[in-house]
Design an enzyme around this catalytic site. Sequence first.
Site, PDB file in Angstrom:
ATOM      1  CD  GLU A 175      -8.715  -3.690  -3.787  1.00 51.94           C
ATOM      2  OE1 GLU A 175      -9.770  -4.249  -3.415  1.00 51.94           O
ATOM      3  OE2 GLU A 175      -8.708  -2.672  -4.485  1.00 51.94           O
ATOM      4  CG  HIS A 209      -2.085   0.954   1.063  1.00 57.55           C
ATOM      5  ND1 HIS A 209      -2.015   2.275   1.417  1.00 57.55           N
ATOM      6  CD2 HIS A 209      -3.321   0.757   0.545  1.00 57.55           C
ATOM      7  CE1 HIS A 209      -3.174   2.849   1.129  1.00 57.55           C
ATOM      8  NE2 HIS A 209      -3.988   1.959   0.601  1.00 57.55           N
TER       9      HIS A 209
HETATM   10  N1  COA Z   1       4.075  -7.524  -4.663  1.00 67.51           N
HETATM   11  C1  COA Z   1       5.408  -7.561  -4.869  1.00 67.51           C
HETATM   12  N2  COA Z   1       6.220  -6.503  -4.687  1.00 67.51           N
HETATM   13  C2  COA Z   1       5.649  -5.365  -4.307  1.00 67.51           C
HETATM   14  C3  COA Z   1       4.278  -5.250  -4.060  1.00 67.51           C
HETATM   15  C4  COA Z   1       3.477  -6.397  -4.258  1.00 67.51           C
HETATM   16  N3  COA Z   1       2.176  -6.359  -4.068  1.00 67.51           N
HETATM   17  N4  COA Z   1       3.999  -3.990  -3.677  1.00 67.51           N
HETATM   18  C5  COA Z   1       5.142  -3.324  -3.700  1.00 67.51           C
HETATM   19  N5  COA Z   1       6.138  -4.151  -4.083  1.00 67.51           N
HETATM   20  C6  COA Z   1       7.556  -3.823  -4.230  1.00 67.51           C
HETATM   21  C7  COA Z   1       7.754  -2.870  -5.399  1.00 67.51           C
HETATM   22  O1  COA Z   1       7.966  -3.583  -6.588  1.00 67.51           O
HETATM   23  C8  COA Z   1       8.965  -2.114  -4.964  1.00 67.51           C
HETATM   24  O2  COA Z   1      10.103  -2.892  -5.222  1.00 67.51           O
HETATM   25  P1  COA Z   1      11.452  -2.203  -5.783  1.00 67.51           P
HETATM   26  O3  COA Z   1      11.795  -1.143  -4.760  1.00 67.51           O
HETATM   27  O4  COA Z   1      12.399  -3.339  -5.828  1.00 67.51           O
HETATM   28  O5  COA Z   1      11.089  -1.649  -7.109  1.00 67.51           O
HETATM   29  C9  COA Z   1       8.830  -2.034  -3.447  1.00 67.51           C
HETATM   30  O6  COA Z   1       7.992  -3.120  -3.089  1.00 67.51           O
HETATM   31  C10 COA Z   1       8.256  -0.763  -2.926  1.00 67.51           C
HETATM   32  O7  COA Z   1       7.055  -0.526  -3.494  1.00 67.51           O
HETATM   33  P2  COA Z   1       6.124   0.647  -2.922  1.00 67.51           P
HETATM   34  O8  COA Z   1       6.843   1.948  -3.061  1.00 67.51           O
HETATM   35  O9  COA Z   1       5.551   0.268  -1.647  1.00 67.51           O
HETATM   36  O10 COA Z   1       4.950   0.537  -3.887  1.00 67.51           O
HETATM   37  P3  COA Z   1       4.016   1.684  -4.324  1.00 67.51           P
HETATM   38  O11 COA Z   1       3.682   2.591  -3.194  1.00 67.51           O
HETATM   39  O12 COA Z   1       4.532   2.272  -5.580  1.00 67.51           O
HETATM   40  O13 COA Z   1       2.749   0.820  -4.718  1.00 67.51           O
HETATM   41  C11 COA Z   1       0.842  -0.431  -4.612  1.00 67.51           C
HETATM   42  C12 COA Z   1       1.689   0.588  -3.884  1.00 67.51           C
HETATM   43  C13 COA Z   1      -0.469  -0.647  -3.873  1.00 67.51           C
HETATM   44  C14 COA Z   1       0.531   0.091  -6.039  1.00 67.51           C
HETATM   45  C15 COA Z   1       1.660  -1.740  -4.701  1.00 67.51           C
HETATM   46  O14 COA Z   1       1.912  -2.222  -3.402  1.00 67.51           O
HETATM   47  C16 COA Z   1       0.999  -2.797  -5.561  1.00 67.51           C
HETATM   48  O15 COA Z   1       1.146  -2.785  -6.776  1.00 67.51           O
HETATM   49  N6  COA Z   1       0.220  -3.740  -4.930  1.00 67.51           N
HETATM   50  C17 COA Z   1      -0.468  -4.747  -5.670  1.00 67.51           C
HETATM   51  C18 COA Z   1      -1.776  -4.177  -6.229  1.00 67.51           C
HETATM   52  C19 COA Z   1      -2.806  -3.988  -5.143  1.00 67.51           C
HETATM   53  O16 COA Z   1      -3.031  -4.849  -4.306  1.00 67.51           O
HETATM   54  N7  COA Z   1      -3.480  -2.839  -5.220  1.00 67.51           N
HETATM   55  C20 COA Z   1      -4.520  -2.476  -4.277  1.00 67.51           C
HETATM   56  C21 COA Z   1      -4.082  -1.356  -3.369  1.00 67.51           C
HETATM   57  S1  COA Z   1      -5.254  -1.063  -2.096  1.00 67.51           S
END
Ligand code: COA
Length: 363
Positions: free
Chosen positions: A306, A247
């Site tokens: 989710e 998140h």
């Molecule tokens: N699965 C695997 N890796 C994940 C991840 C996940 N669900 N969420 C984050 N990461 C990884 C990213 O790839 C990133 O890795 P890197 O630094 O090696 O590139 C790292 O963790 C940091 O990511 P972060 O900055 O926390 O992500 P974000 O803030 O850009 O994205 C979301 C937040 C929600 C978009 C992201 O966690 C995600 O795509 N989740 C899956 C989709 C989802 O469940 N969405 C509903 C949200 S309520």
Amino acid sequence: MIEGIDGLEGVVAAETVLSEVDGAAGRLVIRGRSLDQLSGHTSFEAATHLLFDGFFDGLPADLTQPLADARSEVFSEVRALDAELVARTPMEAMRALTARLADGDDLATALRLVAAPAVFTAAVTRAQAGHAPLAPDTALGHAADILRMTRGTAPTAAEVALLDAYLVTVCDHGLNASTFAARVVASTRAGLTSAVLAGISALKGPLHGGAPGPVIDMLDAIGSPDNARAWIEAELDCGERLMGFGHRVYRVRDPRADALKRAIKAMADGSNALPGRLAFAEAVEQAALQILKERKPNRSLQTNVEFYTALLLEALAFPPPAFTCVFAIGRVSGWIAHAREQVAGGRLIRPQSRYVGPTPLAA
Ligand code: COA
């Protein structure tokens, strides 16, 4: 806060009385009530009233009947649900039908917009399953009527309570991407329908509201708890993200995940199949959390709303492609309240971009 754009972290893009997301404490407050005080204790109509209070003249004390009447009113637009729209994704079809509503800023427009995703999602879901859409029943509450219009049979009281708990849990959540999109459009004075359409469009993406359908795909692909680690490792090795985890704001567990899990457990007590499915999902969740911890030791990646949304909506027999539409059915009240708040605050949202392209050559 505008986050994710270098240099803009920490910029406050709106002041709001509607909700607060405390990412460090894992706490959600909606108009002075904690999520736990609302979810499972309040109907969607009452939560909508809470969000709308002070933003509309002539707001009735109980929105149940006005919202039922609005469902009936917008159902006339279902006549535009032709074969071409039925062939689209449920979000695209629901959005197209919602776009038929006139723009406006009054309570009648707002109620039609709250009714629209519910009525259109049910109609699209039935049409995609080869059945004729069912007209709303104005004697029913919103959650009960959504289930009846979608499935064609009367839901149990436990199912109505489960859907109400879900809709209330997701009705508002600070300045998330879709709410920000709705506020930007509202700030131009385009009207509530335009603002809601912006919200629907932003919600549609897999990084926002599009995650729960793929959560079911993940559970189905894993199949049994023994297979969880291998499947998850392979997925991450391919550079995929695990849907239902991580998140932007929460650094601890998303409180909505627990609210939904509680609601599912309450219904699982009276069900045959649900306890097994829930136990399997919990095993997958534990494996995913463990692997994410091993792979990203410096980043706290936790279960988000989710993951349990997927289980909850599956238990209510919504087809996975329609899950994001059901999210919109709940979130629409938040979008509308934020749009009204933005207009009342009076300013156009117009952030600056930072130019990083080439400079013109001197003449
Ligand atoms: N699965 C695997 N890796 C994940 C991840 C996940 N669900 N969420 C984050 N990461 C990884 C990213 O790839 C990133 O890795 P890197 O630094 O090696 O590139 C790292 O963790 C940091 O990511 P972060 O900055 O926390 O992500 P974000 O803030 O850009 O994205 C979301 C937040 C929600 C978009 C992201 O966690 C995600 O795509 N989740 C899956 C989709 C989802 O469940 N969405 C509903 C949200 S309520």
